[in-house]
Design an enzyme around this catalytic site. Structure first.
Site, short mmCIF file in Angstrom:
data_model
loop_
_atom_site.label_atom_id
_atom_site.label_comp_id
_atom_site.label_asym_id
_atom_site.label_seq_id
_atom_site.Cartn_x
_atom_site.Cartn_y
_atom_site.Cartn_z
N SER A 1 40.19 37.94 26.45
CA SER A 1 39.75 39.30 26.77
C SER A 1 40.59 40.38 26.11
CB SER A 1 39.77 39.42 28.30
OG SER A 1 39.29 40.66 28.71
N ASP B 1 36.18 46.02 25.74
CA ASP B 1 37.42 45.26 25.60
C ASP B 1 37.19 44.10 24.62
OD1 ASP B 1 35.92 43.57 27.18
OD2 ASP B 1 37.61 42.92 28.40
N ASP C 1 36.52 40.97 24.67
CA ASP C 1 35.41 40.03 24.77
C ASP C 1 34.14 40.72 25.31
OD1 ASP C 1 36.45 40.32 27.33
OD2 ASP C 1 36.02 38.27 27.94
N ASP D 1 33.28 42.44 28.00
CA ASP D 1 32.74 42.42 29.36
C ASP D 1 33.16 43.68 30.15
OD1 ASP D 1 35.37 41.68 29.78
OD2 ASP D 1 34.92 39.85 30.88
N ALA E 1 37.42 49.53 38.71
CA ALA E 1 37.72 50.81 38.07
C ALA E 1 37.93 50.63 36.57
CB ALA E 1 38.95 51.43 38.72
N ASN E 2 38.41 49.45 36.18
CA ASN E 2 38.70 49.22 34.75
C ASN E 2 37.45 49.04 33.89
OD1 ASN E 2 37.78 46.54 35.11
ND2 ASN E 2 39.83 45.83 35.65
N SER F 1 50.27 40.97 41.09
CA SER F 1 49.19 40.74 40.12
C SER F 1 48.76 39.28 40.15
CB SER F 1 49.70 41.09 38.72
OG SER F 1 48.86 40.49 37.75
N ARG G 1 51.99 45.21 41.19
CA ARG G 1 51.35 46.48 40.79
C ARG G 1 51.50 47.52 41.89
NH1 ARG G 1 48.80 45.14 36.16
NH2 ARG G 1 47.64 43.17 36.11
C1 LIG Z 1 44.51 46.63 38.58
C2 LIG Z 1 43.70 45.84 37.62
O1 LIG Z 1 43.05 46.41 36.73
N1 LIG Z 1 43.71 44.51 37.79
C3 LIG Z 1 42.97 43.62 36.91
C4 LIG Z 1 43.79 42.38 36.60
O2 LIG Z 1 44.06 41.71 37.82
P1 LIG Z 1 45.50 41.62 38.51
O3 LIG Z 1 45.33 40.59 39.60
O4 LIG Z 1 45.75 43.00 39.02
O5 LIG Z 1 46.48 41.27 37.45
O6 LIG Z 1 43.04 41.52 35.74
C5 LIG Z 1 41.83 41.03 36.34
C6 LIG Z 1 41.18 40.08 35.35
O7 LIG Z 1 40.84 40.70 34.17
C7 LIG Z 1 40.91 42.21 36.70
O8 LIG Z 1 39.79 41.71 37.36
C8 LIG Z 1 41.68 43.19 37.59
O9 LIG Z 1 40.90 44.34 37.82
MG LIG Z 2 37.23 41.12 29.20
#
Ligand SMILES: CC(=O)N[C@H]1[C@@H](OP(=O)(O)O)O[C@H](CO)[C@@H](O)[C@@H]1O
Ligand SMILES: [Mg+2]
EC number: 5.4.2.3
Length: 547
Positions: free
Chosen positions: A65, A280, A282, A284, A377-378, A503, A510
């Site tokens: 990704s 991004d 890949d 998605d 949100a991303n 995370s 985070r």
């Molecule tokens: C705050 C944030 O953007 N966290 C991301 C990130 O997860 P974390 O568990 O926060 O590392 O990676 C995930 C996979 O891509 C995505 O689903 C998620 O939204």
């Molecule tokens: Mg991706």
């Protein structure tokens, strides 16, 4: 002798390196050079998963990704295009970490007996990869794994992650009464292009949409999609489209870079009035942005803005179609901007449900609604339509021509949506349809509500496993006392919110904060980060910006 003798022999060609692997939020992800044994073993597991599903086609996507180019990853896709069932994730972790070939076959035997798998059943596995240099070697490892269990390989080459999810669903739904489409690249483009062209009928053409493709697989794919849509309908300009040159993928570009840095990617020069989006690596995820004509300020339209736009349009269409009893829900995570939640609940009068971070959690919650809209949100998200919604679109008897039109728009909207997983190309077209229907610029869309100032920080700690959460990850239950420190800090800033969670994809904790002003937000975020560092075993030097 083990029934997996052939597996043991093949496995010996892919010795496990000295590394630990976990099937996490997005499959297994690490340096591509460490992944051959894991991908070989994922091939074995995918074959077993196919047999477990009575021979249905299972998907395997090789991608990391938005991660850096040296990384790679692998994830398994279920027959209807969803992410691997969580109950099987630990099998994957166990297999990936098995030190010897004998351990690999032992684990396979355990899975077969625990899951009651009939090994005589056939297996089919569809797979694809993104543009990373480690992709071909990993694909070869996967193919060896499939061959070792005599699974039928279906190679889809270099495509986006959501395209692979779509192919898997098409293959498995082919002979059902709810077929999803043709399991080919052209089939995908044709389906999206036809639905898009139907939905924009009679609407004025807009200015081009500029795409930052993160120098990834989205670049060639969106150009193909564009040729199916036709330039009479939509002009697409692709930037950051260099895919076979080293050290370009996701470098200072792409959706993750734009969201984290809240600025436009390098390689593009965004002019006022231009409409931009970023995929991004890949494809998605997608985010939109523009530069204000009057102030020159960069404005980001993130996944929350896409979710609200989609929910608004769906609400209007089902009202126009006379289908008011369909239950529409919006699914968010704790990272959703507070203003978006308020807009959905108060303005759109739609319910919001919060889940844990990670698309699989949102997806499962969205399945509980007649129409479930979910976005992180991303920028990762999609819309799900259940059988009640589909039946209503197909067989409701319209009383008026206006109702008839709304029903046909809802059918086309469903065809334009990749219901298996978030899909940058499909989401881009959905947004384009809605903006055209409403005659809105990106700026007008952005005015639906004003984002609260927000900041996302990382704190590196010695052991992130001590962080335990509840309340959709918004409240810490461990380490002791840290949550009340956060609560006390939040109380000092009106309208603010902050939470801390480990995370699932990186070795970090985070910190998220939002508040009414950027100054309050930053102060709160850096204070919370400072407390996490001090109270919960911060590793290395305390970052100077922490308060
Ligand atoms: C705050 C944030 O953007 N966290 C991301 C990130 O997860 P974390 O568990 O926060 O590392 O990676 C995930 C996979 O891509 C995505 O689903 C998620 O939204
Ligand atoms: Mg991706």
């Amino acid at each position: 002798m083990s029934s997996f003798q052939k597996v043991a022999e093949a496995s010996s060609k892919f010795p496990k390196p000295d590394a630990a692997f976990t099937y996490g939020t997005a499959g297994v992800r690490t340096l591509g050079s460490l992944l051959e044994s894991t991908v070989f073993r994922v091939g074995l597991l995918a074959a077993l998963r196919s047999k477990k599903h009575g021979g249905a086609c299972i998907g395997v996507m090789i991608t990391a990704s938005h991660n850096k180019e040296e990384d790679n990853g692998v994830k398994i896709v279920e027959p209807m295009g969803e992410m691997l069932d969580q109950s099987w994730e630990s099998y994957c972790t166990d297999l990936a970490n098995a030190p010897t070939d004998a351990n690999v076959t032992q684990i396979l035997e355990t899975i077969v007996s625990k899951e009651n798998i009939d090994l005589s059943l056939p297996a089919t596995v569809a797979y694809a990869r993104d543009t990373r240099p480690s992709g071909p070697a990993l694909q070869a490892a996967l193919e060896s794994g499939l061959a070792a269990l005599e699974a039928k390989p279906l190679n889809f080459g270099i495509v986006t992650t959501p395209q692979l999810h779509y192919f898997v669903r098409c293959i498995n739904s082919k002979n059902t009464d709810n077929p999803y489409g043709e399991p080919t690249e052209d089939g995908y483009y044709k389906k999206l292009a036809a639905a898009f062209n139907k939905l924009i009928e009679g609407r004025a053409k807009t200015d081009p949409i500029h795409i930052d493709a993160a120098n990834g697989v989205g670049a060639p794919q969106v150009l193909k999609l564009s040729s199916f849509i036709g330039s009479d309908s939509l002009d697409i300009v692709v930037h950051n489209d260099t895919i076979n040159v080293e050290n370009k993928l996701n470098v200072e570009c792409g959706a993750d870079y734009v969201k984290s840095n809240q600025r436009s990617p390098s390689g593009v020069n965004v002019q006022p009035k231009q409409r931009f989006c970023s995929f991004d690596g890949d494809a998605d995820r997608i985010l939109f942005y523009y530069v204000s004509e009057s102030t020159g300020k960069f404005n980001l339209l993130d996944g929350d803005k896409i979710a609200t736009l989609a929910a608004l349009y769906i609400k209007e269409q089902i009202t126009d179609a006379g289908l008011k009893d369909l239950r529409v829900g919006v699914i968010q995570t704790a990272y959703a901007n507070g203003s978006s939640t308020e807009y959905i609940q108060k303005k759109l009068q739609l319910p919001v449900v919060f889940t844990k971070t990670g698309v699989k959690h949102l997806h499962h919650e969205a399945e509980k609604w007649d129409i479930g809209v979910y976005f992180e949100a991303n920028g990762h998200g999609t819309i799900l339509f259940n059988s009640k919604a589909r039946d209503a679109f197909n067989s409701a008897q319209p009383d008026t021509p206006a109702q008839d039109d709304a029903l046909s728009r809802l059918r086309a909207l469903r065809d334009l949506t990749n219901e298996t997983v978030g899909d940058a190309m499909s989401d881009m077209l959905i947004v384009e349809v809605i903006l055209r229907t409403k005659g809105w610029s990106l700026e007008q869309w952005n005015q639906c509500y004003t984002d609260k100032a927000n900041r996302l920080l990382k704190v590196i700690v010695k052991d992130r496993t001590i962080f335990k959460t509840t309340n959709a990850e918004q409240t810490l239950t461990s380490p002791d006392g840290l949550q009340s420190t956060i609560d006390n800090l939040v109380a000092k800033y009106p309208g603010s919110r902050s939470f801390v969670r480990p995370s699932g994809t990186e070795d970090a904790v985070r910190v998220y904060a939002e508040a009414n002003s950027t100054q309050d937000c930053d102060e709160l975020a850096y204070k919370v980060a400072g407390q996490v560092f001090d109270q919960a075993g911060g590793r290395g030097t305390r970052p100077p910006e922490f308060l």
